[in-house]
Design a protein around this motif. Structure first.
Motif, short mmCIF file in Angstrom:
data_model
loop_
_atom_site.label_atom_id
_atom_site.label_comp_id
_atom_site.label_asym_id
_atom_site.label_seq_id
_atom_site.Cartn_x
_atom_site.Cartn_y
_atom_site.Cartn_z
N GLY A 248 0.81 -1.22 0.00
CA GLY A 248 0.00 0.00 0.00
C GLY A 248 0.84 1.26 0.00
N SER A 249 1.90 1.28 0.79
CA SER A 249 2.78 2.44 0.87
C SER A 249 4.22 1.95 0.83
N ALA A 250 5.01 2.56 -0.04
CA ALA A 250 6.41 2.14 -0.15
C ALA A 250 7.13 2.32 1.18
N ASP A 251 6.72 3.33 1.95
CA ASP A 251 7.38 3.59 3.23
C ASP A 251 7.19 2.45 4.22
N SER A 252 6.14 1.66 4.05
CA SER A 252 5.88 0.56 4.97
C SER A 252 6.57 -0.73 4.56
N ASP A 253 7.25 -0.73 3.43
CA ASP A 253 7.95 -1.92 2.94
C ASP A 253 9.33 -1.98 3.60
N PRO A 254 9.61 -3.00 4.41
CA PRO A 254 10.90 -3.06 5.11
C PRO A 254 12.08 -3.18 4.15
N ARG A 255 11.84 -3.60 2.92
CA ARG A 255 12.93 -3.71 1.95
C ARG A 255 13.50 -2.36 1.56
N GLN A 256 12.78 -1.31 1.87
CA GLN A 256 13.28 0.03 1.58
C GLN A 256 14.49 0.40 2.44
N LYS A 257 14.82 -0.45 3.41
CA LYS A 257 15.99 -0.17 4.26
C LYS A 257 17.28 -0.73 3.69
N ILE A 258 17.20 -1.42 2.55
CA ILE A 258 18.39 -2.06 1.97
C ILE A 258 19.21 -1.04 1.20
N THR A 259 20.51 -1.06 1.44
CA THR A 259 21.43 -0.15 0.76
C THR A 259 22.27 -0.90 -0.27
N LEU A 260 22.99 -0.15 -1.07
CA LEU A 260 23.90 -0.74 -2.06
C LEU A 260 24.98 -1.56 -1.36
N ARG A 261 25.47 -1.08 -0.25
CA ARG A 261 26.48 -1.82 0.50
C ARG A 261 25.95 -3.19 0.92
#
Length: 481
Positions: A248-261
């Motif tokens: 529903g909201s991209a902000d609620s997707d925990p995968r948004q915490k993944i970085t390039l590193r």
């Protein structure tokens, strides 16, 4: 009384059997392979890619392809004399399998890319819809250009501090293995910029391209590092991808915490799909061998751990980083030409083809075809601190990241950096500053800064494999006095 006693015994037996039933059900186990159909499809796709690239990228004979490339498969379809496969020499394509419930799988060679696997519902009539790269070759004749930019060797005399006998012993160690499953096809040693050893197995020479497998990941990291050096990406910025399935909201997707590193350190926290016996049934196997999108598959994994906390070697982590690079470059044609213009053409890697899936996305976790000399050039770029002909192509900071153990590997060997493999903790017979690419079937490009040394070993190993690049490094270093 006897009758009643007998009846009681019978009832007891029935009651006991009823009591045991739940226990019997609990002992059930899954023996049926629910992925058998996909495994069969993927095996056909593997054979199609191996045959197509073997014939049209490596330019080897059908007999050689069956003897070497297909030795990796448990049950190749047919033999060099024939079987349930078709080769279209004019269209440079291969079809594997019969119409028997498992799809016929097809692969076709495309200029500038190599062979691409088609989807199960596609035919050779779809070849013209597949990507190709028509970028002109770099100027000049490599045979007339001195090494390392070209292939002209101006001196074959060994440096005074190289023991020729020990060097030959290292070469024999690499080729004369105790098992036929370790099949060395080329060995190249560069010391102080000079090729001091170059050897090929029968049927191979300096121009023969073979698959890099996961050595491609180190090439991918190099290209990504260039975009970081240009400020288009940053190691510790969020990937900011459009994950699947959408929420529903991209902000609620925990995968948004993944970085390039995180993804370059193989520590994304996403579920494992390429391990535990599933590597040739689902996951990236569908991208490599069955025509599925390499990007969509990478975006569909669920998060099961906090990013950066657990090391899990996954092809899709690399492909997420490659997709982030594509988005940063912003233009499809710029992306398609980027490996050639930014890296390959600039250091003389003329024999290297970086393949794509049928959607045009680079399969830079595995699908690169090249030769030993091009990989030696690649190793020299790192040995020289990212410099080539007095031009900086990679920053020292990126090389340092590549050689720094991923935090999630600390305490469990510290053997992996940024898409490069490191000398495991506790190993003291090779220099601690060495690092290497590592690809299936024995593809290694070892860089040893303290000894001004690059070692390239190409293999077509199969079965248990087990060739150890650090043992090879130890043997080669014995020749340096």
């Amino acid at each position: 009384m006897k009758t009643l006693h007998g009846t009681g015994m019978a009832l007891s037996a029935v009651l006991m059997s009823l009591l045991l039933l739940p226990h019997a059900v609990a002992q059930q186990s899954e023996q049926y392979d629910y992925w058998a159909h996909q495994r069969a499809m993927i095996q056909r796709g593997q054979q199609a890619i191996f045959m197509c690239n073997g014939l049209f990228t490596s330019e080897r004979t059908l007999e050689q392809v069956f003897a070497d490339e297909l030795a990796f498969l448990r049950e190749p379809i047919g033999t060099a004399s024939g079987g349930d496969y078709q080769i279209d020499w004019e269209r440079r394509a291969v079809e594997v399998g019969a119409a028997d419930g498992v799809p016929v799988m097809r692969a076709a060679f495309r200029d500038g890319i190599g062979c691409i696997i088609l989807a199960p519902d596609q035919t050779l009539a779809d070849i013209d819809t597949l990507p190709q790269l028509t970028l002109p070759a770099p100027p000049g004749d490599a045979a007339q250009i001195p090494w390392p930019d070209g292939d002209l060797i101006e001196s074959e005399e060994l440096p005074d501090n190289i023991n020729a006998t020990a060097l030959q012993a290292a070469s024999d160690w690499a080729f004369d293995r105790p098992t036929a499953e370790q099949n060395t096809i080329s060995l190249l040693v560069v010391y102080e910029g000079q090729i001091i050893l170059e050897r090929y197995a029968p049927g191979f020479d300096m121009s023969t391209r073979t698959r890099t497998w996961s050595t491609a990941k180190s090439i991918a990291s190099t290209l990504i590092g260039m975009t970081v050096d240009e400020g288009l990406l940053a190691l510790d910025e969020l990937l900011d991808l459009e994950w699947l399935p959408t929420v529903g909201s991209a902000d609620s997707d925990p995968r948004q915490k993944i970085t390039l590193r995180h993804v370059l350190n193989m520590s994304s926290g996403l579920e494992s799909v390429d391990n535990n016996g599933m590597e040739y049934a689902t996951g990236s196997g569908l991208s490599y061998w069955a025509g599925a999108s390499s990007v969509h598959g990478a975006l569909q994994r669920a998060m099961i751990r906090a990013p950066g906390t657990h090391w899990d070697y996954e092809n899709y982590d690399t492909l997420l980083a490659v997709y982030a690079m594509k988005r940063a470059l912003g233009d499809e044609q710029v992306y398609a030409e980027f490996p050639r213009r930014a890296l390959l053409d600039r250091i003389g890697m003329r024999n290297t083809l970086i393949s794509t899936d049928r959607f045009g996305d680079f399969v830079l976790s595995s699908q690169v075809y090249t030769n030993a000399r091009d990989l030696a050039r690649f190793g020299l770029l790192y040995l020289n601190g990212g410099m080539w002909n007095d031009q900086r192509l990679i920053s020292e900071e990126w090389i340092a990241f590549s050689r720094t153990p991923a935090p999630a590997t600390l305490g469990r060997g510290s053997q992996y950096g940024g898409q490069w493999w490191l000398v495991p903790e506790g190993r003291n017979d090779v220099p601690a500053d060495a690092y290497t690419t590592n690809g299936n079937r024995g593809q290694y490009t070892v860089v040893v800064p303290s000894h001004d040394l690059v070692i390239v070993r190409r293999g077509l190993d199969y079965g248990r494999q087990g060739f150890n690049p650090w043992d090879l490094t130890r043997e080669v270093i014995k020749a340096i006095q």
